[in-house]
Every structure is written in C-alpha cells, then in structure tokens.
Design an enzyme around this catalytic site. Structure first.
Site: not given
Ligand code: GLN
Ligand code: ZN
Length: 757
Positions: A15, A434, A562, A600, A643, A696, A728
């Site tokens: 990287r 989180s 993923w 999720d 989610h 974000h 999120c």
């Molecule tokens: N539960 C995860 C978090 O809150 C969901 C993260 C995600 O959707 N990328 O980090």
């Molecule tokens: Zn999310």
C-alpha cells in the site's frame, strides 16, 4: 497463444501509494515525492509483468485515485467549482476526489459509487451543460512513453466513451447524446495520438455493455464507435468488457470496426453461448477472459484449456486474458508469512495470476498439453478435495425446509406482542450500534496485538468502555441502547475470527476507493460457529440498564459479500452456512435475556446482479431466505432489527420487506428522505428508522433540523411504525459531535411525541 491482462493493482504491494498519498494530503511530502513513489510502483509492476512473459501489458491503468476521475480530467470534464479554486492540476484532481476546505474555498467531493458488482468505488463524473469535452489531458500518453522507455510497447487502457457517459451525472439539461460528437472526437483523437506514439493496440474498457441496455443505449454505443473508429489511424482497438456478458449488443460489437473483442467467460453467463450461436467475426481477435480476475483461487487449467479449445472453433485467434482488471485482488502472496503452504498453494493473487497466464501459455501452445509439467501439477492440485469439509454443517443446510425460513407468527401479530412487551414511546430513539472508536480503543487493541497487555486487561478495558457508553446513553435519554461495539474494528473480520472455516491474510489489501483498502477474509471451508461471538458483551451491557439493550450482529449476506468466496460450493450454500452460525448466536443472545437483536445487512444490495433478469434467481431468491433463516427461530416477543447503509432499494422494496425483520434502519438523510414515498406506495410493513442525520459528516444537526426530518417521515409513514436514529454507526465520529447530535435527536423525538399528544 498470447496472453493479456486488463489492468493491475496500483496501490503497491504494501500500500505504498496509500501511505504516500496520505502524507501528501497532510502536507508532509510534496508532489514530486508522491510522483516518485507512484512511478516506482508503476515501474515495479511493469517489471513484474515483463518478467512474467505477458504479451499484452497494460499501461495507463495506474491512477492516483480513480480511473473514472482520470477520464474526466483527460476529457476536460472538470466541474467549474474545482477549477475555480485555482489549484495545481494534481490538487484540483484531489479536490474533486476528496473535497477541499482551505484558504482557496470550500467544496465537496464528487459523489462516489460502487463500481458494478465489486467493492471498488468510482468517482461519479459530473458533466455540466457548459462542458466542452475534448482531449486535454496527456497522462495516458506520458505513461505509455514511460513504459516504452523501459522497453515495453504497452497496450494503453482507457475507460470507454459509452461507459463514461453512462456513469456520468448530467447536472444541467443536456444528456449523453448531446455530447456524442464531442466525446467521439476526443477518443478518436486519442487513438490517433497513440498511433503516432507507436502503440500497436489500445484497450478501450466498456463494462457498461454488460448491464441492461435499451435500444437508445445501443444506438448511443454504435453512434460513438462509428465515429471513434474512423480515427484509428492504424492503431488496433480492443473493445474490452468485463463483469458479465454482452447479450444486448453482441451483434454491434461484431459489426463495428474493432480489431479485438474482450469477453468475460467467468462472470458472463451467456458469453460462450453468444459465441457459439452467433459465431465470431473473421479478422478479429477474441480476448478470452478465462482466468478469474476477481477471486483468489488457483485456476483449473483443464477447464480453461477446454474453453480455449472450444473458442478456437469460432475465432481465428484467441488471446488468453483475465476476466477483469486484477485491481480486485491483492497484489502478491509474497508478503504472506503466516499462511501455511498448504493454503497458499491454492491461492493466486495478481502476481500469481501472471504466473498462471504464463503456465497456461506453455500448456496451450504445446503440441501435447497433457505432457506439460504445468498441466500435470495443476491437475494434481485439483485432483484431491481441497478441504475435508464439515459433514454436520452440510447436513444441516441440506435438511433446511421452507418452513425453517419462515418466522411465526406473522409480522402483524409480532408487532402487537412487541408493542406490549416493550411499551416504548412513540418515535422510539436508538442508534445503529457503534459508538466513537476513540484513540484509547484503538490503542488498547493495538497493545493487545503487540502483546503489551493481556487479553484479560483488554477485555476489562472494553467493559469499562461499555459501562461508560451505557451511562452516556441513559443520560442522553435514548430508548433502545447499544453496547457500542468497542470489541470490533470491522463488521466482518471480527465475526470471521469467531467462525470456523475462515482464513485471513496479512497483506491481502484490495483498493476500495482512493487511498482506502479492505482486507477481505477468505472463506476457506465449511463455516460454523466456533464459540459465542458477542454474547458476553451484550449480556454485560444489558446488566447495566433496565432499558432494552440491542444485540449487534452482522448478517450472512454481508459477511459473504465482503469475503473472498469459495468456488467449490455455491454462494447460496455458503450464505446458508454463515446464516446457520449467526442463527446460533441469535438464539444464544435470546436465551441470555437479550430482547432486541439487530442483524446488519450493510452490503445486501452490493452483489445484486447487474442485469435485472438475474436478480431473483441468482441472488434474492437465496439471499433473502438466508437472512430470514437467521431469525426465524426466535420467539414472537423478541424484536429483530436490521440495518442497511444506503436507501437505494426502491426497486427491491418487496424483498426488503420480505426479510421479515421487525424494524429496519437505513441511510436516508443524504438522499433527502426520498425513499419515504416508495415505502408509502409499497405499503411497507416493517417498522422503519430512516436515518435523520448524516453521520459521515462532522457537523452537528440541530434539533429543528431533526424535527423537520421526523415531520417529513410522519407525513408518509404511520407514526406507529416510525423510529428515530442516525443513519449509520457512529464509530468514525468523535464524542464532541456525537453527544450533542444525539441530544438534539432525543429532544426532537420528544417534541414530536408531545405534538402527537
Ligand atoms: N452496527 C454497525 C455499526 O454501527 C453497522 C455499521 C454499518 O452499517 N456499516 O457500526
Ligand atoms: Zn450503515
């Protein structure tokens, strides 16, 4: 038999480009040093490709950030707001890629989108009405010359005009058709320039040809290439496609004046059928994407030899190629010091795929392929099963019936039972899972990894963080709490490490966007749960509060999407194996007193097939049931949340509802809650928490702003179904923003409640 690749990883095997770019962004090094690193990476890759004996070496596949963005700059399609900053060419480019905030101004980055069905993201070019598409950039030429100085007459790679126009966002009233002449002119000029420079071939990438095309699209494509190819000036043009088949425009591809056509025989379901049924035009070369460019397994040479033999019946010349750019696999196995040889011998990253191409060339050029050492070794590798497998897991998946995939009682009945059980207020507030992963959390994890603290010490620390997090949520006044996810840095690796059947690389980095890379774990064998994964954290967190504590898991489809998947069993089979493991965790959480469990599925939409006709059969028909299997065994009073990190599910809205969760939270704030109308029209049954603010961005949303979002939600969705939450997880944010933002969120929900009486 000649060999070709479509593109090569550009971030460097360790990287290097990422680290140099980030230093440059922080002002620690200058442009010259960044350019030097970039050049070193390119020359090293070039040398590797030359040494491997590759016949068609690409150039211009390098990028400082993204290829679509490079093309925008090449074609003078740079939005005025970036030019207006008056920065250097490189900094204007980075401003478009990352946004710019400083003395020269404040502009957001271009939008970023997923690159077809991969986990790579491209920058969405913006074309303004005033744009004058013309060939203004010189980089592809510079890179061609750079390689030529090393003794390689490369095959320059350019993102094609059709794909470029299809990916672009037109900000004014003009459309792609309005730019047809200008774009064609620029590309045709580009071909002419390469001819002058002594290029023999130019590769034009047109991945959008593998997506559904309307008659208008086909007309745009042919219109462009009739013009572009008139400027060939002696250079040969390879029209390269990947990620699927070209069923909508195969005839046009054959008819137009291309010298080579690149088809994907790995992901292109109908590629072989098209060639068989319609033949392959005389005088053109078929570049056959036979070595999988996306996955990390060693090829089966016998299979590839069979395919190439078959294609030889139709095409005068076939060149052996990868199915797509090697950008989507890690660079090299050479930096893997921990994986045992017994694993490594089955793997091929980019460098090893070059070796495979060379070996296949020997095999395929031989009069007696079966006598080549290369083929013998490959047959030996594949002749024995790679793994023993886990008969218990397989038997359980095989025994699943429709009934196992359906949760009883039906949604409405559960909704009633759960309303009674939880007695939550209207507009219940919660978060996605989180909480900020502050420096102390990362430091403790690093100290554990380095052996500076014991596992017990680290776990004690995590418990302290959980306790603080619970106390904080109580103080803020949230209704449904979370433990904060301090034990994990990643949604997939953490679970992979608790599952049997996964292996992990040390340096298997793949570019996700710009300087960001991911290190997908590899599904090696049958998956099963080695031990409870989250139970102790959730149970501990629940012991600290009377409010409901959400258990927090990643769903099977996201874990699969993923990871590097197996190819010896179907994706469906793997999804169900993972679902089985997550289901055990769900049932354990329930048994341990956790009453709400969130599973999720952040990446569910990611692998939706590129063609609509394939959506159901190839994907949704197993992905949705796999999710349902995770929770179909819980009691009616246990509430299941899910989610998703996006809201573009208008066209699969029924399927999302069919996941049969009790509550879904998703990203909606950036798209201005537009999805609400779709939810309303479809009579969406699942309770919903459309994110009321964008996590974000570091800004703090005001109470009024959040209240306005709730009002908008209220006007479309019955209040009894609404939840209030950010869009999120909060892990990338700091506490400075998180605490006031959540306080405003709770205050806005209270106000909405009061208004509702
Ligand atoms: N539960 C995860 C978090 O809150 C969901 C993260 C995600 O959707 N990328 O980090
Ligand atoms: Zn999310």
């Amino acid at each position: 038999m000649r060999t070709s690749i479509i593109g090569y990883p550009r971030i460097g095997s360790l990287r290097e480009l990422k680290f140099a770019s980030e230093k440059y962004f922080r002002g620690e090094i200058g442009a010259a040093e960044l350019e030097k690193t970039a050049k070193e990476i390119r020359l090293r890759s070039l040398r590797t490709q030359q040494d491997s004996g590759l016949d068609f070496i690409p150039s211009g596949d390098f990028s400082y950030y993204d290829g679509a963005l490079d093309t925008a700059f090449l074609l003078n399609a740079v939005p005025e707001r970036y030019r207006a900053l008056g920065l250097s060419e490189l900094d204007t480019y980075f401003a478009a890629a990352r946004g710019y905030q400083g003395e020269k101004g404040d502009v957001k980055a271009l939008a970023m989108k997923k690159w077809y069905n991969t986990n790579y993201h491209y920058m969405v070019p913006e074309i303004e009405d005033s744009a004058e598409l013309e060939l203004t950039g010189t980089r592809p030429f510079d890179l061609f010359i750079e390689a030529k100085e090393q003794g390689a007459v490369t095959k320059p790679v350019i993102l094609g005009a059709y794909t470029f126009l299809k990916l672009a966002r037109f900000t004014g009233t003009k459309t792609a058709e309005d730019f047809l002449d200008a774009a064609a002119g620029a590309y045709s000029q580009l071909l002419g320039r390469f001819a002058e420079l002594g290029a023999e071939w130019v590769q034009i990438d047109e991945p959008s040809l593998v997506t559904d095309m309307t008659a208008g699209d086909v007309a745009l494509f042919t219109g462009l290439y009739e013009k572009i190819l008139s400027g060939k000036n002696g250079v040969k043009v390879l029209l390269q496609t990947y990620f699927g088949d070209v069923r909508d425009c195969y005839d046009e591809l054959c008819r137009l004046d291309f010298d080579g056509i690149g088809l994907d025989f790995t992901e292109g379901k109908r590629s072989l059928e098209l060639v068989r049924e319609k033949g392959f035009p005389k005088g053109k070369i078929l570049f056959a994407g036979a070595v999988n460019g996306k996955n990390i397994w060693r090829s089966d040479y016998t299979k590839i030899a069979g395919l190439i033999g078959e294609l030889g019946k139709y095409a005068e010349e076939t060149v052996l190629s990868t199915s797509c750019s090697l950008l989507h696999v890690p660079c090299t196995l050479a930096n893997e010091t921990k994986l045992p040889e017994s694993c490594k011998k089955y793997l091929a990253f980019a460098e090893e795929k070059l070796e495979e191409l060379a070996e296949l060339k020997t095999v395929l050029s031989s009069q007696r392929p079966e006598e080549t050492e290369e083929l013998r070794r490959n047959i030996a590798l594949h002749s024995q099963p790679r793994i023993a497998g886990d008969p218990a897991v397989r038997a359980r998946v095989a025994a699943l019936t429709e009934k196992d995939l359906v949760r009883e009682p039906a949604f409405a009945e559960r909704e009633r039972i759960q309303k009674e059980r939880f007695g939550l207020p209207l507009f219940p507030t919660t978060t996605i899972g989180s909480f900020p992963q502050t420096a102390d959390v990362k430091a403790s994890r690093a100290a554990l990894r380095r052996g500076q603290i014991t596992k017990e010490e680290h776990e004690k620390f995590i418990e302290e963080k959980i306790a603080q997090c619970v106390a904080l949520q109580e103080e803020i006044g949230l209704d449904v709490l979370v433990h904060g996810e301090f034990e994990r840095n990643d949604m997939v690796e953490y679970f992979g490490q608790c599952l049997e059947g996964y292996i992990f690389t040390e340096n298997g980095w793949v570019q996700s966007y710009g300087t960001r890379c991911v290190k997908p774990p590899v599904i090696w064998g049958d998956i099963s749960r080695a031990r409870p994964m989250t139970v102790r954290w959730s149970v501990y967190a629940q012991s600290l509060t009377k409010k409901p504590m959400k258990g927090m898991l990643t769903g099977p489809v996201t874990i699969l999407n993923w990871s590097f998947p197996r190819e010896d069993i179907s994706l469906k089979e793997s999804a169900f194996q993972i679902a089985l493991a997550i289901r055990e965790e769900v049932l354990d959480l329930e048994k341990s007193g956790i009453s709400i469990i969130q599973v999720d599925e952040a990446a569910l939409r990611e692998k939706l097939p590129l063609r609509r006709a394939d959506w159901r059969e190839d994907y949704l028909d197993w992905a949705i049931p796999a999710f349902r299997y995770v929770h179909s065994g819980v009691r009616p009073e246990t509430q299941i949340h899910t989610h998703m990190c996006y809201s573009e599910f208008a066209d699969i809205i029924r399927d999302i509802d069919d996941m049969d969760a009790d509550v879904i939270t998703f990203e909606a704030s950036r798209s201005d809650l537009r999805i609400l109308d779709v939810l309303k029209e479809s009579g969406f049954r699942t309770e919903v928490g459309p994110g009321v603010y964008d996590i974000h961005s570091p800004r703090i949303p005001s109470k009024e702003e959040i209240k306005a979002a709730i009002d908008k939600m209220k006007s479309r969705i019955p209040v009894s179904k609404l939840w209030v939450n950010p869009d999120c997880g909060l892990k990338t944010r700091g506490n400075e923003e998180t605490v006031p933002s959540l306080k405003n969120l709770v205050a806005a929900a209270k106000e909405a409640r009061d208004e509702n009486g």
